[in-house]
Design a protein around this motif. Structure first.
Motif: not given
Length: 291
Positions: A173-178, A224-235
Motif C-alpha cells: 500500500s506504500q507503493r500501489l493504490s488499494g 478489500h479496497t477499503l481495508l488496503i487503503h487504510s493500511l497506507k496510514q495504519l500499521n
C-alpha cells in the motif's frame, strides 16, 4: 492536525471494510454452493468489477513484473485464507472457525518483526491475546464446540495466511493504490481456484448468481479496497486488532437483521475487543531528550 485527519479517514475506511466483511458472513448463509465455488466467484466478480471501475475512471492497472509476481503470491495467500476459513466452518462449527481466526493478531504480532519491527513484543502480544480472548468469550457459549484436529489446523492456517496477507498489503500500500492491489489479488485468487471449481462446482442459478455478484462487488471488492487503503496510514498490527471486531459486528448485525439474541457473554467479549482496539491505537509515550 493533517496527520490526525488522515488517521481518522484510515480508521473510517478500516471499520467500513470490517462491517462489510461481517455482513458478508451473514449474506453468505443464503448462497447454496461449496467453499471453493463461493471463494472463486466472489474473487472473480471482485476482480472484474475493479477492472471496470479502473477503465471508467481512467486508472492504470499496469505494474512492473516484480510487483506482479509479489501480488500473485499474495493472491495465493488470499485464496488459501478464504478456502481454509470456509472449510473450517463446514467441517466443524462457525464458533470454532471464528475462534481460530481470532488468533491472527497474535501471528501479526510475531511476524511483524520481519516487516516493521516494534520496540517490544510484550505489548503487542498482550493486546493480541486479550483481543482473541474477547472474541472467544463472545461466541463460546453460542453453540457446542466440536474439537477436531483438522478443523483447528485449517482454522489456524486461515489466521496465519491472513496475517501474512495483511503484513504484505501494508508494504504494497506504500507503493500501489488499494484498487490495484485488490484487483490483482482477487484475480489471481480466482485463477488459482479455477482448476478445483471447473470440475466440482455447477454453474450457479440466477438467484445464486445475483447473490455472488453482490458479494463480489460490494462485500469483497469494495471491502478489500477499503481495508488496503487504510493500511497506507495504519500499521498491520492496529488493523489486525480492529479486524477482530468483525465477529462482534456480525453478531450485532444478526441481532438487528435476523433477530438473533445477544447475551452477557457477547457484551463482555465485545467490551474486551473494543478496549484492546483503543489500547492498540494509543501511541507510546515519547522519551524526553536529555539536555
Amino acid at each position: 492536525m493533517v496527520k490526525r485527519r488522515l488517521n481518522l479517514n484510515a480508521l473510517a475506511s478500516l471499520h467500513g471494510a470490517i462491517l462489510l466483511f461481517a455482513l458478508c458472513a451473514l449474506f453468505g448463509k443464503w448462497v447454496d454452493m461449496n467453499a471453493q465455488g463461493i471463494v472463486f466467484y466472489r474473487s472473480l466478480f471482485a476482480c472484474l468489477s475493479l477492472v471496470v471501475f479502473c477503465l471508467f475512471s481512467a486508472r492504470s492497472l499496469r505494474l512492473e513484473y516484480p510487483m506482479v509476481v509479489k501480488l500473485f503470491a499474495s493472491g495465493a495467500l488470499l485464496a488459501i485464507h478464504w478456502w481454509s476459513f470456509f472449510y473450517t466452518i463446514q467441517v466443524s462449527t462457525v464458533t470454532l472457525g471464528l475462534i481460530t481466526f481470532a488468533c491472527f493478531p497474535v501471528f501479526v504480532a510475531l511476524l511483524q518483526v520481519f516487516f516493521e519491527p516494534p520496540p517490544s513484543l510484550i505489548k503487542p502480544l498482550f493486546i493480541a491475546v486479550l483481543s482473541a480472548l474477547g472474541v472467544t468469550v463472545s461466541i463460546w457459549p453460542s453453540q457446542s464446540l466440536v474439537f477436531q484436529p483438522d478443523a483447528i489446523a485449517t482454522g489456524l492456517l486461515s489466521a496465519l495466511t491472513f496475517a501474512l496477507l495483511t503484513l504484505c498489503n501494508r508494504q504494497f500500500s506504500q507503493r500501489l493504490s488499494g484498487t490495484q492491489i485488490a484487483c490483482y489479488q482477487n484475480g489471481f485468487a480466482a485463477l488459482l481456484l479455477l482448476p478445483w471449481v471447473y470440475n466440482s462446482t455447477a454453474w450457479p442459478e440466477l438467484t445464486t448468481f445475483a447473490q455472488l455478484l453482490l458479494m463480489g462487488i460490494i462485500f469483497t471488492a469494495l471491502a478489500h479496497t477499503l481495508l488496503i487503503h487504510s493500511l497506507k496510514q495504519l500499521n498491520a498490527f492496529i488493523a489486525s486488532i480492529s479486524i477482530n471486531l468483525e465477529p462482534i459486528y456480525g453478531i450485532f448485525a444478526a441481532f438487528i437483521l435476523l433477530n438473533e439474541p445477544i447475551d452477557r457473554y457477547i457484551i463482555l467479549g465485545a467490551g474486551l475487543v473494543i478496549s484492546t482496539s483503543f489500547i492498540a491505537l494509543k501511541p507510546a509515550p515519547r522519551k524526553e531528550e536529555d539536555d
